[in-house]
Motif scaffolding. Structure first.
Motif, PDB file in Angstrom:
ATOM      1  N   TYR A 166       0.706  -1.008  -0.154  1.00 54.56           N
ATOM      2  CA  TYR A 166      -0.137   0.046  -0.077  1.00 54.56           C
ATOM      3  C   TYR A 166       0.850   1.313   0.039  1.00 54.56           C
ATOM      4  O   TYR A 166      -0.002   2.308  -0.001  1.00 54.56           O
ATOM      5  CB  TYR A 166      -0.892   0.059   1.377  1.00 54.56           C
ATOM      6  N   GLY A 167       2.035   1.135  -0.006  1.00 57.05           N
ATOM      7  CA  GLY A 167       2.936   2.211   0.101  1.00 57.05           C
ATOM      8  C   GLY A 167       3.021   2.871   1.272  1.00 57.05           C
ATOM      9  O   GLY A 167       3.455   4.066   1.428  1.00 57.05           O
ATOM     10  N   ALA A 168       2.692   2.345   2.406  1.00 55.43           N
ATOM     11  CA  ALA A 168       2.564   2.958   3.769  1.00 55.43           C
ATOM     12  C   ALA A 168       4.068   2.903   4.271  1.00 55.43           C
ATOM     13  O   ALA A 168       4.329   1.888   5.334  1.00 55.43           O
ATOM     14  CB  ALA A 168       1.505   2.277   4.706  1.00 55.43           C
ATOM     15  N   GLU A 169       5.154   3.722   4.147  1.00 61.10           N
ATOM     16  CA  GLU A 169       6.459   3.390   4.380  1.00 61.10           C
ATOM     17  C   GLU A 169       6.450   3.714   5.950  1.00 61.10           C
ATOM     18  O   GLU A 169       7.113   3.093   6.575  1.00 61.10           O
ATOM     19  CB  GLU A 169       7.332   4.489   3.738  1.00 61.10           C
ATOM     20  N   SER A 170       5.715   4.635   6.458  1.00 58.78           N
ATOM     21  CA  SER A 170       5.794   4.822   8.133  1.00 58.78           C
ATOM     22  C   SER A 170       5.260   3.703   8.856  1.00 58.78           C
ATOM     23  O   SER A 170       6.073   3.178   9.875  1.00 58.78           O
ATOM     24  CB  SER A 170       4.973   6.036   8.164  1.00 58.78           C
ATOM     25  N   THR A 171       4.233   2.945   8.141  1.00 59.26           N
ATOM     26  CA  THR A 171       3.966   1.683   9.043  1.00 59.26           C
ATOM     27  C   THR A 171       4.985   0.589   8.850  1.00 59.26           C
ATOM     28  O   THR A 171       5.242  -0.030   9.884  1.00 59.26           O
ATOM     29  CB  THR A 171       2.518   1.160   8.417  1.00 59.26           C
ATOM     30  N   VAL A 172       5.697   0.542   7.716  1.00 60.36           N
ATOM     31  CA  VAL A 172       6.829  -0.378   7.571  1.00 60.36           C
ATOM     32  C   VAL A 172       7.836  -0.181   8.558  1.00 60.36           C
ATOM     33  O   VAL A 172       8.245  -1.132   9.371  1.00 60.36           O
ATOM     34  CB  VAL A 172       7.158  -0.397   5.993  1.00 60.36           C
ATOM     35  N   ALA A 173       8.184   1.120   8.907  1.00 61.91           N
ATOM     36  CA  ALA A 173       9.145   1.523   9.589  1.00 61.91           C
ATOM     37  C   ALA A 173       9.071   1.074  11.337  1.00 61.91           C
ATOM     38  O   ALA A 173       9.570   0.583  11.959  1.00 61.91           O
ATOM     39  CB  ALA A 173       9.688   2.728   9.539  1.00 61.91           C
ATOM     40  N   ASP A 174       7.403   1.345  11.398  1.00 60.19           N
ATOM     41  CA  ASP A 174       7.052   1.054  12.881  1.00 60.19           C
ATOM     42  C   ASP A 174       7.059  -0.381  13.103  1.00 60.19           C
ATOM     43  O   ASP A 174       7.489  -0.927  14.146  1.00 60.19           O
ATOM     44  CB  ASP A 174       5.639   1.770  12.780  1.00 60.19           C
ATOM     45  N   ALA A 175       6.728  -0.995  12.082  1.00 67.59           N
ATOM     46  CA  ALA A 175       6.724  -2.715  12.268  1.00 67.59           C
ATOM     47  C   ALA A 175       8.075  -3.239  12.389  1.00 67.59           C
ATOM     48  O   ALA A 175       8.390  -4.036  13.244  1.00 67.59           O
ATOM     49  CB  ALA A 175       5.904  -3.227  10.944  1.00 67.59           C
ATOM     50  N   GLN A 176       8.957  -2.785  11.510  1.00 70.98           N
ATOM     51  CA  GLN A 176      10.277  -3.193  11.391  1.00 70.98           C
ATOM     52  C   GLN A 176      11.154  -2.764  12.710  1.00 70.98           C
ATOM     53  O   GLN A 176      11.714  -3.486  13.458  1.00 70.98           O
ATOM     54  CB  GLN A 176      10.985  -2.573  10.444  1.00 70.98           C
ATOM     55  N   ALA A 177      10.735  -1.755  13.406  1.00 70.58           N
ATOM     56  CA  ALA A 177      11.185  -1.255  14.761  1.00 70.58           C
ATOM     57  C   ALA A 177      10.814  -2.305  15.772  1.00 70.58           C
ATOM     58  O   ALA A 177      11.473  -2.274  16.977  1.00 70.58           O
ATOM     59  CB  ALA A 177      10.876   0.352  14.868  1.00 70.58           C
ATOM     60  N   LEU A 178       9.436  -2.833  15.560  1.00 65.89           N
ATOM     61  CA  LEU A 178       9.189  -3.443  16.977  1.00 65.89           C
ATOM     62  C   LEU A 178       9.760  -5.065  16.976  1.00 65.89           C
ATOM     63  O   LEU A 178       9.579  -5.587  17.776  1.00 65.89           O
ATOM     64  CB  LEU A 178       7.608  -3.474  16.516  1.00 65.89           C
ATOM     65  N   ILE A 179      10.128  -5.447  15.855  1.00 62.76           N
ATOM     66  CA  ILE A 179      10.475  -6.958  15.535  1.00 62.76           C
ATOM     67  C   ILE A 179      11.754  -7.168  16.740  1.00 62.76           C
ATOM     68  O   ILE A 179      11.634  -8.148  17.428  1.00 62.76           O
ATOM     69  CB  ILE A 179      11.016  -7.303  14.215  1.00 62.76           C
ATOM     70  N   PRO A 180      12.583  -6.312  16.815  1.00 62.09           N
ATOM     71  CA  PRO A 180      13.821  -6.719  17.790  1.00 62.09           C
ATOM     72  C   PRO A 180      13.103  -6.690  19.214  1.00 62.09           C
ATOM     73  O   PRO A 180      13.687  -7.139  20.100  1.00 62.09           O
ATOM     74  CB  PRO A 180      14.735  -5.452  17.647  1.00 62.09           C
ATOM     75  N   ASN A 181      11.961  -5.761  19.587  1.00 59.81           N
ATOM     76  CA  ASN A 181      11.377  -5.845  20.798  1.00 59.81           C
ATOM     77  C   ASN A 181      10.699  -7.095  21.171  1.00 59.81           C
ATOM     78  O   ASN A 181      10.789  -7.584  22.268  1.00 59.81           O
ATOM     79  CB  ASN A 181      10.403  -4.653  20.843  1.00 59.81           C
ATOM     80  N   VAL A 182      10.437  -7.739  20.044  1.00 58.79           N
ATOM     81  CA  VAL A 182       9.510  -8.839  20.180  1.00 58.79           C
ATOM     82  C   VAL A 182      10.508 -10.106  20.493  1.00 58.79           C
ATOM     83  O   VAL A 182      10.390 -10.896  21.603  1.00 58.79           O
ATOM     84  CB  VAL A 182       8.806  -9.493  18.994  1.00 58.79           C
ATOM     85  N   TYR A 183      11.631 -10.045  19.946  1.00 61.31           N
ATOM     86  CA  TYR A 183      12.771 -10.978  20.136  1.00 61.31           C
ATOM     87  C   TYR A 183      13.349 -10.664  21.659  1.00 61.31           C
ATOM     88  O   TYR A 183      13.594 -11.653  22.490  1.00 61.31           O
ATOM     89  CB  TYR A 183      13.763 -10.875  19.117  1.00 61.31           C
ATOM     90  N   MET A 184      13.542  -9.522  21.964  1.00 62.48           N
ATOM     91  CA  MET A 184      13.946  -9.299  23.095  1.00 62.48           C
ATOM     92  C   MET A 184      12.807  -9.722  24.483  1.00 62.48           C
ATOM     93  O   MET A 184      13.475 -10.216  25.353  1.00 62.48           O
ATOM     94  CB  MET A 184      13.991  -7.560  23.518  1.00 62.48           C
ATOM     95  N   ALA A 185      11.728  -9.415  24.189  1.00 61.69           N
ATOM     96  CA  ALA A 185      10.639  -9.946  25.234  1.00 61.69           C
ATOM     97  C   ALA A 185      10.751 -11.630  25.139  1.00 61.69           C
ATOM     98  O   ALA A 185      10.593 -12.066  26.263  1.00 61.69           O
ATOM     99  CB  ALA A 185       9.379  -9.315  24.852  1.00 61.69           C
ATOM    100  N   GLN A 186      10.950 -12.025  23.941  1.00 59.93           N
ATOM    101  CA  GLN A 186      10.906 -13.536  23.866  1.00 59.93           C
ATOM    102  C   GLN A 186      12.048 -13.974  24.671  1.00 59.93           C
ATOM    103  O   GLN A 186      12.027 -15.173  25.600  1.00 59.93           O
ATOM    104  CB  GLN A 186      11.178 -14.103  22.315  1.00 59.93           C
ATOM    105  N   GLY A 187      13.465 -13.459  24.559  1.00 61.15           N
ATOM    106  CA  GLY A 187      14.472 -13.828  25.247  1.00 61.15           C
ATOM    107  C   GLY A 187      14.466 -13.667  26.602  1.00 61.15           C
ATOM    108  O   GLY A 187      14.787 -14.570  27.534  1.00 61.15           O
ATOM    109  N   ASN A 188      13.783 -12.457  27.233  1.00 64.45           N
ATOM    110  CA  ASN A 188      13.503 -12.231  28.659  1.00 64.45           C
ATOM    111  C   ASN A 188      12.729 -13.198  29.224  1.00 64.45           C
ATOM    112  O   ASN A 188      12.840 -13.778  30.145  1.00 64.45           O
ATOM    113  CB  ASN A 188      13.048 -10.874  28.953  1.00 64.45           C
ATOM    114  N   GLY A 189      11.573 -13.988  28.475  1.00 62.47           N
ATOM    115  CA  GLY A 189      10.694 -14.824  29.273  1.00 62.47           C
ATOM    116  C   GLY A 189      11.445 -16.157  29.003  1.00 62.47           C
ATOM    117  O   GLY A 189      11.414 -16.886  30.159  1.00 62.47           O
TER     118      GLY A 189
END
Length: 313
Positions: free
Chosen positions: A111-134
């Motif tokens: 859809y050409g929504a670059e800001s959403t792409v950036a927001d989603a990409q920025a969240l991915i390491p947060n998910v892995y970090m939370a997964q690691g902490n758990g």
């Protein structure tokens, strides 16, 4: 843009269409309302389905207003995907969150929504970090190592991920790898905590060496522990190892540092008595008297100290 603003913008855009497309617009309005209601109920798939149909209707209508309407619906779809991913992350469904974030990126790119792409990409390491902490909390060290390694793969300068990776590696006995991880953490903004972890790691190795009867190795590891973070326990352990090896001067030096850092230690009187005895063995009468005098009134060591003082004076 928040979902509330997206929906308000959507309705406002639809209401500006001309009467010629009234039937199609009415259907688009209904779909938008359905999508909004589904989103508020947490029915993400139904919400996306409704907005996707609205996009198809708008794209079939010519004109700038129709194009604006389609773009507003696309923004809503991207926001729904991202909200879904965040909800999965909050619920602890890390695999689901990662899958939804990748899906969000794909849809947003389409859809050409670059800001959403950036927001989603920025969240991915947060998910892995939370997964690691758990995983770390659950003592699943293999899982923690895998998750923190993913964070580092995405962001090689994440000092916190290296710090936590070091803990997981140390817990599995991978000492050299743990040291490397801690050193990298220290170089990336986590110097204080990393050095404390390194100090603890070498203190534990010193304890193991002393227990195994490897006195000099215990001293070396204790000294290494203090290089990273000076601590009384390392000096105490080094003193005990030195005493077993008959290195009286080293033992006294280590005990003096121990008392300097921990003057009110429970075993302070016993340590002072030991130092006095070592000085006495070394023929240093003056220092022996000094340390025996320190504990002359101690309930446990006083009688022995006074007896020795009589022989020294």
């Amino acid at each position: 843009m928040t979902m509330k603003k997206i929906f308000l913008s959507l309705i406002a855009t639809i209401m500006t269409f001309g009467a010629a497309s009234a039937q199609d617009l009415n259907e688009a309005i209904t779909l938008a309302k359905d999508g909004n209601a589904a989103f508020e109920l947490g029915e993400y798939n139904l919400a996306v389905e409704a907005f996707t149909k609205a996009i198809s209707i708008a794209e079939a209508i010519e004109g700038e207003e129709a194009a604006n309407h389609a773009n507003t619906c696309k923004t809503a779809v991207c926001a729904i995907y991202l909200s879904n991913a965040k909800a999965l992350l909050k619920a602890g469904d890390y695999d689901g969150a990662l899958a939804k974030l990748n899906e969000t990126i794909s849809v947003a790119q389409n859809y050409g929504a670059e800001s959403t792409v950036a927001d989603a990409q920025a969240l991915i390491p947060n998910v892995y970090m939370a997964q690691g902490n758990g995983a770390l909390k659950a003592k699943d060290m293999a899982g923690a190592i895998a998750a923190y390694s993913k964070v580092i793969e995405i962001n090689p300068a994440n000092g916190d991920a290296y710090l936590r990776l070091g803990r997981a590696l140390a817990a599995t006995g991978k000492v050299e790898e743990a040291v490397a991880a801690y050193e990298t953490a220290a170089a990336n903004g986590e110097e204080k905590d990393a050095k404390k972890q390194l100090s603890t790691l070498f203190l534990r190795k010193a304890q193991a060496s002393l227990k195994a009867g490897k006195g000099q190795e215990a001293i070396d590891f204790a000294v290494k522990s203090n290089e990273y973070h000076e601590n009384a326990n390392a000096y105490n352990l080094a003193a005990k190892a030195a005493q077993k090896l008959g290195k009286n001067a080293d033992c006294i030096a280590f005990y003096d540092k121990y008392l300097e850092l921990k003057p009110n230690a429970k075993d302070a009187a016993g340590v002072k008595f030991t130092i006095a005895a070592l000085y006495q063995q070394m023929g240093n009468k003056e220092k022996a008297v000094e340390y025996y005098t320190m504990v002359a009134s101690d309930p446990q060591y006083g009688a022995g100290a006074q007896e020795q003082l009589k022989t020294l004076k």
